[in-house]
Write a protein that holds these residues in place. Structure first.
Motif, mmCIF file in Angstrom:
data_model
loop_
_atom_site.group_PDB
_atom_site.id
_atom_site.type_symbol
_atom_site.label_atom_id
_atom_site.label_comp_id
_atom_site.label_asym_id
_atom_site.label_seq_id
_atom_site.Cartn_x
_atom_site.Cartn_y
_atom_site.Cartn_z
ATOM 1 N N LEU A 46 1.000 -1.327 0.048
ATOM 2 C CA LEU A 46 0.068 0.271 0.119
ATOM 3 C C LEU A 46 0.691 1.070 0.124
ATOM 4 C CD1 LEU A 46 -2.635 -1.053 2.749
ATOM 5 C CD2 LEU A 46 -2.719 -1.559 0.369
ATOM 6 N N ARG A 47 0.275 2.080 -0.755
ATOM 7 C CA ARG A 47 1.271 3.315 -0.861
ATOM 8 C C ARG A 47 0.428 4.680 -0.674
ATOM 9 N NH1 ARG A 47 4.217 2.648 -6.793
ATOM 10 N NH2 ARG A 47 5.271 0.626 -6.070
ATOM 11 N N PHE A 48 0.413 5.188 0.565
ATOM 12 C CA PHE A 48 -0.498 6.071 1.014
ATOM 13 C C PHE A 48 -0.213 7.622 0.657
ATOM 14 C CE2 PHE A 48 -0.930 2.639 3.995
ATOM 15 C CZ PHE A 48 -2.061 2.449 4.333
ATOM 16 N N ILE A 49 -1.167 8.262 0.271
ATOM 17 C CA ILE A 49 -1.382 9.713 -0.397
ATOM 18 C C ILE A 49 -1.949 10.467 0.726
ATOM 19 C CG2 ILE A 49 -1.916 11.039 -2.029
ATOM 20 C CD1 ILE A 49 -2.032 8.473 -3.763
ATOM 21 N N ALA A 88 2.844 8.759 5.340
ATOM 22 C CA ALA A 88 2.660 9.270 3.888
ATOM 23 C C ALA A 88 3.686 9.095 2.952
ATOM 24 C CB ALA A 88 2.002 10.726 4.011
ATOM 25 N N ASP A 89 3.458 8.264 1.787
ATOM 26 C CA ASP A 89 4.639 8.303 0.786
ATOM 27 C C ASP A 89 4.451 9.207 -0.162
ATOM 28 O OD1 ASP A 89 5.402 5.224 1.841
ATOM 29 O OD2 ASP A 89 3.208 4.885 1.289
ATOM 30 N N TYR A 90 3.249 9.810 -0.348
ATOM 31 C CA TYR A 90 3.229 10.804 -1.381
ATOM 32 C C TYR A 90 2.284 11.952 -0.576
ATOM 33 C CZ TYR A 90 4.470 7.412 -4.646
ATOM 34 O OH TYR A 90 5.400 6.330 -5.736
ATOM 35 N N VAL A 91 2.562 13.229 -1.332
ATOM 36 C CA VAL A 91 1.590 14.284 -1.078
ATOM 37 C C VAL A 91 0.802 14.536 -2.353
ATOM 38 C CG1 VAL A 91 1.426 16.841 -0.603
ATOM 39 C CG2 VAL A 91 3.080 15.515 0.808
ATOM 40 N N GLY A 92 -0.518 14.457 -2.073
ATOM 41 C CA GLY A 92 -1.478 14.525 -3.169
ATOM 42 C C GLY A 92 -2.288 16.035 -3.158
ATOM 43 N N VAL A 127 4.311 22.411 0.533
ATOM 44 C CA VAL A 127 4.955 21.233 1.247
ATOM 45 C C VAL A 127 6.491 21.062 0.828
ATOM 46 C CG1 VAL A 127 2.597 19.968 1.424
ATOM 47 C CG2 VAL A 127 3.874 19.984 -0.882
ATOM 48 N N GLU A 128 6.971 22.017 0.464
ATOM 49 C CA GLU A 128 8.268 21.872 -0.068
ATOM 50 C C GLU A 128 9.336 21.310 1.062
ATOM 51 O OE1 GLU A 128 11.222 24.815 -2.727
ATOM 52 O OE2 GLU A 128 10.254 25.681 -1.091
ATOM 53 N N GLU A 129 9.197 22.007 2.243
ATOM 54 C CA GLU A 129 9.921 21.489 3.320
ATOM 55 C C GLU A 129 9.916 20.025 3.654
ATOM 56 O OE1 GLU A 129 8.205 22.663 7.392
ATOM 57 O OE2 GLU A 129 7.820 24.280 6.186
ATOM 58 N N LEU A 130 8.700 19.392 3.366
ATOM 59 C CA LEU A 130 8.626 18.029 3.674
ATOM 60 C C LEU A 130 9.417 17.182 2.698
ATOM 61 C CD1 LEU A 130 4.645 17.782 3.872
ATOM 62 C CD2 LEU A 130 6.220 18.245 5.684
ATOM 63 N N ASP A 131 9.779 17.446 1.749
ATOM 64 C CA ASP A 131 10.610 16.614 0.580
ATOM 65 C C ASP A 131 10.265 15.363 0.494
ATOM 66 O OD1 ASP A 131 12.763 16.127 -0.835
ATOM 67 O OD2 ASP A 131 14.186 15.449 0.421
ATOM 68 N N VAL A 132 8.716 15.317 -0.077
ATOM 69 C CA VAL A 132 7.958 13.933 -0.093
ATOM 70 C C VAL A 132 7.517 14.313 -1.836
ATOM 71 C CG1 VAL A 132 5.893 12.651 0.278
ATOM 72 C CG2 VAL A 132 7.224 13.872 2.074
ATOM 73 N N PRO A 133 7.632 13.301 -2.416
ATOM 74 C CA PRO A 133 7.026 13.055 -3.787
ATOM 75 C C PRO A 133 5.668 13.394 -3.933
ATOM 76 C CG PRO A 133 8.228 10.747 -3.129
ATOM 77 C CD PRO A 133 8.167 11.696 -2.029
ATOM 78 N N LEU A 134 5.428 14.081 -5.084
ATOM 79 C CA LEU A 134 3.925 14.448 -5.319
ATOM 80 C C LEU A 134 3.156 13.922 -6.149
ATOM 81 C CD1 LEU A 134 5.197 18.488 -5.309
ATOM 82 C CD2 LEU A 134 4.311 17.122 -3.618
ATOM 83 N N LEU A 135 1.870 13.926 -6.000
ATOM 84 C CA LEU A 135 0.890 13.533 -7.104
ATOM 85 C C LEU A 135 -0.074 14.420 -7.039
ATOM 86 C CD1 LEU A 135 0.398 9.692 -6.158
ATOM 87 C CD2 LEU A 135 1.991 10.341 -8.129
ATOM 88 N N TYR A 146 9.430 19.856 -12.808
ATOM 89 C CA TYR A 146 9.022 19.485 -11.444
ATOM 90 C C TYR A 146 9.651 18.373 -11.091
ATOM 91 C CZ TYR A 146 5.786 23.090 -13.241
ATOM 92 O OH TYR A 146 5.505 24.056 -13.877
ATOM 93 N N GLU A 147 10.667 18.146 -10.472
ATOM 94 C CA GLU A 147 11.525 16.938 -10.003
ATOM 95 C C GLU A 147 10.550 16.150 -9.241
ATOM 96 O OE1 GLU A 147 15.727 15.505 -7.856
ATOM 97 O OE2 GLU A 147 15.201 17.946 -8.366
ATOM 98 N N LYS A 148 9.707 16.699 -8.280
ATOM 99 C CA LYS A 148 9.104 15.982 -7.312
ATOM 100 C C LYS A 148 7.685 15.335 -7.826
ATOM 101 C CE LYS A 148 11.106 17.556 -2.883
ATOM 102 N NZ LYS A 148 12.218 18.394 -3.408
ATOM 103 N N LEU A 149 7.276 15.977 -8.875
ATOM 104 C CA LEU A 149 6.084 15.412 -9.286
ATOM 105 C C LEU A 149 6.235 14.155 -9.976
ATOM 106 C CD1 LEU A 149 3.030 15.922 -10.004
ATOM 107 C CD2 LEU A 149 3.862 17.363 -12.120
ATOM 108 N N LYS A 150 5.259 12.983 -9.579
ATOM 109 C CA LYS A 150 5.797 11.748 -10.161
ATOM 110 C C LYS A 150 4.428 11.044 -10.640
ATOM 111 C CE LYS A 150 9.799 11.693 -7.899
ATOM 112 N NZ LYS A 150 10.832 11.619 -8.792
ATOM 113 N N GLY A 151 3.339 11.919 -10.740
ATOM 114 C CA GLY A 151 2.112 11.502 -11.361
ATOM 115 C C GLY A 151 0.996 12.370 -11.450
ATOM 116 N N ILE A 152 0.032 12.337 -12.494
ATOM 117 C CA ILE A 152 -0.889 12.958 -12.762
ATOM 118 C C ILE A 152 -2.398 12.297 -12.980
ATOM 119 C CG2 ILE A 152 -2.033 14.724 -14.224
ATOM 120 C CD1 ILE A 152 0.803 15.893 -14.713
#
Length: 373
Positions: free
Chosen positions: A228-231, A250-254, A285-293, A320-326
């Motif tokens: 499970l990958r939590f958003i 949280a694995d991602y920030v949505g 959420v820049e300071e969190l350094d978490v991948p974005l969706l 956008y380096e942290k953006l991983k999906g749309i």
């Protein structure tokens, strides 16, 4: 002097638009060949909406005749997956919320967004539906909406923390356990929204929300063996980080990214492009350094405006380096969600505009991927 500055800015914007209009069709044709050539010349159809272009709102952006359509004999969305959908770290994943099944055969949109109210769902049907999606080669993004259930306490979050919803969570865990995974899971989305009348878990006490969110994540992890990958999916604005549950939950920030010209003009006085909206949210959420969706992407306006806004967005995705999906939101919004004094937006842009841009981006990513050792 002020008048001259305004004129200079207007001329600069017009020049940028002309450059985009000149470069984008050429690049599309170079990559997609006949498919893109057909798309650029095709007449806008306005998507699947009941109203024609003449009945739709004037978005104030002028007429920009750019669109992508499917060539009658061009490659289908089925054929692109083998050659262009990459699994590397630099590859964006694309998906869609598609309640009408418009993209049933589109393998390039491999993430399927499903919303479920845990207060009212058929366990057997949900399991069958999700298993069928996986069997067709799709991955799943499951957004669980924690609507209150009668008889389990008047305080939703307190009841969750006390275990009052563990029976429901166990049912969901068993469904998730029947899947191969990985499964993307979002719970209590838009918790940072000031709309408690719409979502009873939104705009509540941050500490109690965080506690409830962590309880849900911990429970599902313990009772489902599937990956499970939590958003953590918020609106993302000032104050949103009060609801942040920590990286271990949280694995991602949505986030949602929408463009509705009437709303923009009313709220900001001008129409915002993708970059402006996305960067504003990402900054929170820049300071969190978490991948974005982007868990919900939508644009609503004239057909020309929709196509132009999406084209501009896709031209800059690699910035956008942290953006991983749309994930596209392909439906009409809930009535009144944008206020009683403005029409409810319909986010169903022409499906071939989505197909063409996604396939163009995937081919572009595949062409730039390392060829091997």
């Amino acid at each position: 002097m002020k008048s001259q500055i305004k004129n200079d800015k207007r001329l600069a914007m017009q020049f940028v638009s002309l450059v985009v209009l000149a470069v984008l069709p050429v690049s599309m044709i170079a990559v997609n060949g006949a498919r893109a050539f057909y798309g650029i010349l095709a007449e806008p159809s306005g998507g699947n909406r009941d109203t024609g272009d003449s009945e739709r709102e004037d978005d104030g952006a002028g007429t920009i005749a750019l669109d992508l359509r499917t060539a009658p004999n061009g490659p289908s969305a089925d054929t692109i997956s083998a050659e262009a959908i990459a699994e590397g770290e630099d590859s964006l994943i694309f998906g869609v919320y598609d309640p009408d099944g418009e993209f049933e055969r589109d393998r390039s949109l491999r993430l399927r967004h499903v919303y479920v109210s845990w207060a009212d769902f058929d366990r057997s049907k949900l399991r069958q539906s999700l298993v069928a999606m996986e069997n067709r080669g799709f991955q799943i993004l499951l957004t669980i909406e924690p609507w209150p259930i009668a008889g389990r306490g008047d305080d939703l979050l307190a009841s969750i923390l006390a275990g009052g919803y563990d029976e429901t969570l166990n049912d969901l865990a068993r469904i998730l356990d029947s899947l191969n995974g990985p499964v993307y899971v979002s719970w209590g989305h838009e918790m940072d929204q000031d709309l408690t009348e719409r979502y009873p878990w939104s705009g509540t006490d941050p500490d109690r929300f965080v506690g409830a969110y962590q309880h849900v994540v911990n429970f599902l992890r313990r009772h489902a063996n599937t990956e499970l990958r939590f958003i953590w999916a918020g609106v993302l604005k000032e104050g949103s980080l009060r609801y942040w549950p920590g990286k271990e939950h949280a694995d991602y920030v949505g986030m949602p990214v929408y463009s509705y010209p009437r709303w923009d003009q009313k709220t900001y006085g001008f129409i915002r492009d993708f970059r402006t909206t996305f960067q504003e949210k990402a900054k929170v959420v820049e300071e969190l350094d978490v991948p974005l969706l982007i868990t919900e992407l939508g644009v609503s306006g004239s057909s020309d405006f929709e196509a132009f806004w999406l084209h501009q967005a896709f031209m800059g995705l690699r910035d956008y380096e942290k953006l991983k999906g749309i994930v596209f939101f392909y439906a009409k919004d809930v009535e009144g969600a944008w206020g009683s004094d403005i029409d409810t937006p319909d986010w169903r842009v022409h499906p071939d505009s989505i197909r063409g841009l996604v396939e163009w981006e995937l081919r572009n990513a595949a062409s730039q991927a390392p060829s091997g050792p």
